[in-house]
Scaffold this active site. Sequence first.
Site, mmCIF file in Angstrom:
data_model
loop_
_atom_site.group_PDB
_atom_site.id
_atom_site.type_symbol
_atom_site.label_atom_id
_atom_site.label_comp_id
_atom_site.label_asym_id
_atom_site.label_seq_id
_atom_site.Cartn_x
_atom_site.Cartn_y
_atom_site.Cartn_z
ATOM 1 N N LYS A 24 -17.192 -19.438 -27.438
ATOM 2 C CA LYS A 24 -16.841 -19.700 -26.037
ATOM 3 C C LYS A 24 -15.337 -19.552 -25.816
ATOM 4 O O LYS A 24 -14.900 -18.881 -24.884
ATOM 5 C CB LYS A 24 -17.331 -21.110 -25.658
ATOM 6 N N ARG A 29 -10.907 -16.089 -23.500
ATOM 7 C CA ARG A 29 -9.596 -15.454 -23.680
ATOM 8 C C ARG A 29 -9.707 -13.933 -23.612
ATOM 9 O O ARG A 29 -8.799 -13.264 -23.126
ATOM 10 C CB ARG A 29 -8.977 -15.921 -25.011
ATOM 11 N N GLY A 96 -13.631 -26.380 -18.272
ATOM 12 C CA GLY A 96 -12.268 -26.888 -18.437
ATOM 13 C C GLY A 96 -11.331 -25.796 -18.937
ATOM 14 O O GLY A 96 -10.172 -25.719 -18.524
ATOM 15 N N ARG A 124 -11.946 -34.409 -14.680
ATOM 16 C CA ARG A 124 -11.188 -34.152 -15.922
ATOM 17 C C ARG A 124 -9.685 -34.093 -15.657
ATOM 18 O O ARG A 124 -9.254 -33.571 -14.642
ATOM 19 C CB ARG A 124 -11.717 -32.886 -16.583
ATOM 20 N N SER A 169 -4.190 -30.483 -27.819
ATOM 21 C CA SER A 169 -5.075 -29.721 -26.946
ATOM 22 C C SER A 169 -4.707 -28.244 -26.931
ATOM 23 O O SER A 169 -3.599 -27.868 -26.536
ATOM 24 C CB SER A 169 -5.001 -30.273 -25.512
ATOM 25 N N ASP A 317 -15.409 -30.741 -30.732
ATOM 26 C CA ASP A 317 -16.640 -30.486 -29.975
ATOM 27 C C ASP A 317 -17.905 -30.771 -30.796
ATOM 28 O O ASP A 317 -19.009 -30.801 -30.256
ATOM 29 C CB ASP A 317 -16.670 -29.035 -29.479
ATOM 30 N N LYS A 344 -13.947 -35.269 -22.204
ATOM 31 C CA LYS A 344 -14.659 -33.987 -22.309
ATOM 32 C C LYS A 344 -15.604 -33.843 -21.111
ATOM 33 O O LYS A 344 -15.466 -34.561 -20.128
ATOM 34 C CB LYS A 344 -15.397 -33.912 -23.649
#
Length: 430
Positions: A24, A29, A96, A124, A169, A317, A344
Amino acid sequence: MTMQKIVQLQGQSLKGTITVPGDKSISHRSIMFGSMAKGKTTVTGFLPGEDCLRTIEAFKQMGVKIEQQGTDVTIESEGMDAFQEPLDILYMGNSGTTTRLLLGLLAGSHVHAVLSGDESIAKRPMKRVINPLREMGAHITGREDGQFTPIAVKGTTLQAIDYTLPVASAQVKSAVLLAGLNAEGTTIVREKEATRDHTELMLRQFGVNIDTTDGVISLAGGQKLTASHVAVPGDISSAAFFLVAGAITKGSEITLENVGLNKTRTGIIEVLEAMGANLEIQPYDHEHAEPAGRVIIRTSELKGTTIGGNLIPRLIDEIPIIALLATQAEGTTIIRDAEELKVKETNRLDAVVAELSKLGANITATEDGMIIEGPTQLHGAALKTYGDHRMGMMNAIASLITEGAVTLDDADCIAVSYPTFFEDLDSLMK
Ligand code: S3P
């Protein structure tokens, strides 16, 4: 309408081979960088999950020509300077990554855009990207002073910054780096703990000069991307569900092909190894920017472990499915330093503890994680997914070992990252 699903699979052994769907993070990207680059970018192994489709739609709305057929994508762009101002809001859905990376990417562009998403996105935290972007001079407004979507960004001239990430992050790191590409001066991002480095690897592939040494990432502004070809490996975060399924079900042996093995993502493998799982890794010998390989998992005798510190960003995750794994391990498993779980797609700390408790697990929430005692025979229950794909898949995998059926209130959310999840599960039960 959301799809309720009843799964009762206890006693099933899982045998066979599956090819894990595209990563994902890397799929997002590939679309973003392919759209920023002038020329034709091709992508293979793309994840046609809902989150990544949102990214495609957003760039189409800015005039980029993108054709997606299954896992193949072609992007023809005149480059970032040719982006058109979108006529309508850019709909982020549940994603996100799309939201945060786009904010960084658009901050130094010439366009105005408004980003909005679903109920989960609206909760979020966005300040974590908006703070550094504002320091760079970005013009961003949003609900509660930019804390939440809807958020409007009006591209402007940016100045480079030297920024130390306050949270581990990759989304924040990537947003600052993408803004840095359009800023005056050299942008530096410092990481205390390594987070996934797909942005750095792929920017390099698109011809950007980017330095990454000892947790310090720097790039000079004004660099243009050159169109490229991206081979997306399978998502280890999706593979994780079947790695755990194979380990906890009797008489199982699953071969997972094309699992992405980037070191910033392989925390799940280290945890499985520490817990004593029967696991084999066969890296592929290929020239792609991202490493991949075959992983074979067999039914395992498991023991508890402790997970914390800099391992957390490398498996963040995977924590919901690791919690299920821990219910089948002998002894205590402690997960700490995982506060990020609270922000999340849903509060995964509360959600995991609530749902596994309904199945009879011995699990307690702590300030920054959870403690699980095992092994426990789980029983069936009506479970909630909280509209969170990874909660949905964790619930479904649990049904392989529960006495009695598990009901998922909404299985549709699984399509966010793994649209073929139930097909792959079925194929292993033949
Ligand atoms: C992602 C980074 C992580 C991860 C998310 C995807 C990315 O989020 O949880 O699923 O693609 O950069 P954070 O950056 O919030 O840790």
